[in-house]
Motif scaffolding. Structure first.
Motif, mmCIF file in Angstrom:
data_model
loop_
_atom_site.group_PDB
_atom_site.id
_atom_site.type_symbol
_atom_site.label_atom_id
_atom_site.label_comp_id
_atom_site.label_asym_id
_atom_site.label_seq_id
_atom_site.Cartn_x
_atom_site.Cartn_y
_atom_site.Cartn_z
ATOM 1 N N SER A 115 0.836 -1.209 0.000
ATOM 2 C CA SER A 115 0.000 0.000 0.000
ATOM 3 C C SER A 115 0.865 1.251 0.000
ATOM 4 O O SER A 115 0.524 2.262 -0.632
ATOM 5 N N LEU A 116 1.987 1.190 0.694
ATOM 6 C CA LEU A 116 2.922 2.319 0.712
ATOM 7 C C LEU A 116 3.464 2.585 -0.689
ATOM 8 O O LEU A 116 3.494 3.731 -1.153
ATOM 9 N N ILE A 117 3.880 1.532 -1.370
ATOM 10 C CA ILE A 117 4.414 1.694 -2.726
ATOM 11 C C ILE A 117 3.354 2.273 -3.652
ATOM 12 O O ILE A 117 3.621 3.177 -4.448
ATOM 13 N N ASN A 118 2.135 1.776 -3.543
ATOM 14 C CA ASN A 118 1.052 2.301 -4.376
ATOM 15 C C ASN A 118 0.800 3.779 -4.101
ATOM 16 O O ASN A 118 0.534 4.564 -5.015
ATOM 17 N N ALA A 119 0.888 4.165 -2.822
ATOM 18 C CA ALA A 119 0.672 5.568 -2.456
ATOM 19 C C ALA A 119 1.779 6.453 -3.020
ATOM 20 O O ALA A 119 1.523 7.565 -3.495
ATOM 21 N N LEU A 120 3.005 5.963 -2.992
ATOM 22 C CA LEU A 120 4.126 6.744 -3.509
ATOM 23 C C LEU A 120 4.066 6.879 -5.026
ATOM 24 O O LEU A 120 4.369 7.928 -5.583
ATOM 25 N N THR A 135 1.685 -10.547 -0.416
ATOM 26 C CA THR A 135 2.786 -10.401 -1.369
ATOM 27 C C THR A 135 3.628 -11.673 -1.359
ATOM 28 O O THR A 135 4.147 -12.068 -0.333
ATOM 29 N N LYS A 136 3.783 -12.306 -2.506
ATOM 30 C CA LYS A 136 4.401 -13.633 -2.565
ATOM 31 C C LYS A 136 5.880 -13.617 -2.916
ATOM 32 O O LYS A 136 6.588 -14.571 -2.665
ATOM 33 N N GLY A 137 6.383 -12.581 -3.537
ATOM 34 C CA GLY A 137 7.794 -12.535 -3.910
ATOM 35 C C GLY A 137 8.208 -11.109 -4.170
ATOM 36 O O GLY A 137 7.381 -10.210 -4.190
ATOM 37 N N LYS A 138 9.506 -10.875 -4.352
ATOM 38 C CA LYS A 138 9.967 -9.499 -4.525
ATOM 39 C C LYS A 138 9.488 -8.939 -5.861
ATOM 40 O O LYS A 138 9.371 -9.647 -6.852
ATOM 41 N N GLN A 139 9.193 -7.641 -5.864
ATOM 42 C CA GLN A 139 8.737 -6.955 -7.065
ATOM 43 C C GLN A 139 9.548 -5.675 -7.229
ATOM 44 O O GLN A 139 9.649 -4.886 -6.296
ATOM 45 N N LEU A 140 10.127 -5.474 -8.397
ATOM 46 C CA LEU A 140 10.881 -4.255 -8.688
ATOM 47 C C LEU A 140 9.970 -3.303 -9.446
ATOM 48 O O LEU A 140 9.429 -3.643 -10.498
ATOM 49 N N LEU A 141 9.782 -2.103 -8.893
ATOM 50 C CA LEU A 141 8.823 -1.158 -9.445
ATOM 51 C C LEU A 141 9.439 0.225 -9.559
ATOM 52 O O LEU A 141 10.210 0.642 -8.690
ATOM 53 N N ARG A 142 9.090 0.941 -10.628
ATOM 54 C CA ARG A 142 9.571 2.311 -10.785
ATOM 55 C C ARG A 142 8.568 3.262 -10.134
ATOM 56 O O ARG A 142 7.404 3.326 -10.522
ATOM 57 N N ILE A 143 9.055 4.004 -9.136
ATOM 58 C CA ILE A 143 8.210 4.945 -8.410
ATOM 59 C C ILE A 143 8.184 6.299 -9.108
ATOM 60 O O ILE A 143 7.174 6.986 -9.140
ATOM 61 N N SER A 144 9.319 6.689 -9.656
ATOM 62 C CA SER A 144 9.427 7.930 -10.421
ATOM 63 C C SER A 144 10.536 7.740 -11.447
ATOM 64 O O SER A 144 11.146 6.667 -11.512
ATOM 65 N N LYS A 145 10.821 8.765 -12.220
ATOM 66 C CA LYS A 145 11.832 8.617 -13.275
ATOM 67 C C LYS A 145 13.225 8.348 -12.717
ATOM 68 O O LYS A 145 14.088 7.812 -13.419
ATOM 69 N N ASP A 146 13.445 8.695 -11.447
ATOM 70 C CA ASP A 146 14.780 8.500 -10.877
ATOM 71 C C ASP A 146 14.757 7.700 -9.569
ATOM 72 O O ASP A 146 15.650 7.819 -8.738
ATOM 73 N N MET A 147 13.727 6.861 -9.404
ATOM 74 C CA MET A 147 13.640 6.086 -8.167
ATOM 75 C C MET A 147 12.969 4.739 -8.410
ATOM 76 O O MET A 147 11.894 4.671 -8.993
#
Length: 247
Positions: A115-120, A135-147
Motif C-alpha cells: 500500500s505504501l508503494i502504491n501511495a508513492l 505479497t508472494k515474492g519481490k517486485q521491482l517497481l519504478r516509483i518515479s523517473k529516478d527512483m
C-alpha cells in the motif's frame, strides 16, 4: 533460512536505502532488529516508516517519535505523509550522491508495504490485500523517473513465530489461526477499554464470559442458541487487524 528470508536479505544487499514499515499500534512487535542490524552493518540508510498512524492518537505518536530515530509517519491508504517520505528519501540519496536510488521495502506481513508503494507511485503497482502474507515474492517497481523500489514478502524473525502474537500484530490471518479465542482473551486483557468502547460491552473478570456476551450482542449463535465463541473471536480479530478498534 526460508526462501522468503533469503529474498529479503538479497533485497537489502541490492538497496541503497531501506524502508522498514512498522505498524503504529505495534512498534516493538513489528520491528525486525535482526534485519535492522544487517542494514546498518552494510552501511545502508534505514528509514522507519510508521504506517497506520491514523489508527492511534497524537500522544502515542509523540512517544514513538521520542523513542525511534529517523522515522516518518504515514497512512498509506489515506496518502498521508507520503510526500514527506519522498522528500526524506531524495535527501538521503543526495547525501550519498546516488542519482537513481534503489529503495528496499521490508516489514512484517500486512503492515502496509505494498500500500505504501502504491501511495508513492499513485497507481496500483504492488498487489495489496488486508489478508496477511499477500505479497508472494519481490517486485521491482519504478516509483518515479529516478527512483526504483523493491517490495518483498513479509518475513518474521524466528523468535517471534508464535500464532497468538502474530495474529494480534496483523501478521497472521485470523481465519487460519487455531483457537482464536485465546488470542482474543489476550487482546481483551491488554485493551479492555478499547473493546468496551467499540462493542459497548463491559469486559468481565472472566474473559471467556466477555466473549460469550459479545457473541450474543453480535447475534452469533450455534445450535441450542448458544454463543458462537469461535466466530465471534475471528470477527474481533478481523476488526482489530483492520483498525476498526483503535488505540
Amino acid at each position: 533460512m526460508s526462501r522468503f528470508g533469503w529474498v529479503v536479505h538479497k533485497v537489502i544487499e541490492k538497496s541503497d536505502i531501506v524502508l522498514e514499515v512498522l505498524d503504529a499500534r505495534f512498534i516493538d512487535e513489528t520491528r525486525n532488529k535482526e534485519l535492522e542490524y544487517k542494514i546498518k552493518n552494510r552501511n545502508k540508510k534505514l528509514i522507519h516508516v510508521i504506517n497506520k498512524c491514523d489508527f492511534v492518537n497524537k500522544k502515542h505518536l509523540d512517544k514513538i517519535k521520542k523513542d525511534l530515530e529517523n522515522c516518518v509517519f504515514i497512512s498509506a491508504t489515506k496518502h498521508l505523509g507520503t510526500t514527506l517520505l519522498k522528500q526524506k528519501i531524495t535527501l538521503l540519496a543526495k547525501q550519498k550522491k546516488i542519482k537513481e536510488p534503489i529503495i528496499g521495502v521490508i516489514g512484517y506481513p500486512n503492515v502496509g508495504k505494498s500500500s505504501l508503494i502504491n501511495a508513492l507511485k499513485g497507481k496500483h503497482s504492488a498487489r495489496t490485500s488486508s489478508e496477511a502474507g499477500y505479497t508472494k515474492g519481490k517486485q521491482l517497481l519504478r516509483i518515479s523517473k529516478d527512483m526504483m523500489m523493491i517490495d518483498t514478502p513479509g518475513v518474521i524473525p524466528r523468535d517471534k513465530n508464535k500464532d497468538l502474537d502474530l495474529v494480534l500484530v496483523g501478521a497472521k490471518n485470523p481465519t487460519t489461526i487455531k483457537d482464536p479465542d485465546l488470542a482474543v482473551i489476550k487482546l481483551i486483557i491488554k485493551n479492555p477499554k478499547l473493546i468496551e468502547s467499540y462493542y459497548d460491552v463491559v469486559p468481565e473478570r472472566n474473559i471467556e464470559k466477555t466473549i460469550e456476551k459479545l457473541a450474543l450482542k453480535l447475534n452469533f449463535k450455534i445450535k441450542g442458541n448458544l454463543p458462537d465463541v469461535e466466530r465471534t473471536s475471528r470477527k474481533i480479530l478481523r476488526d482489530w487487524q483492520s483498525g476498526k478498534i483503535k488505540k
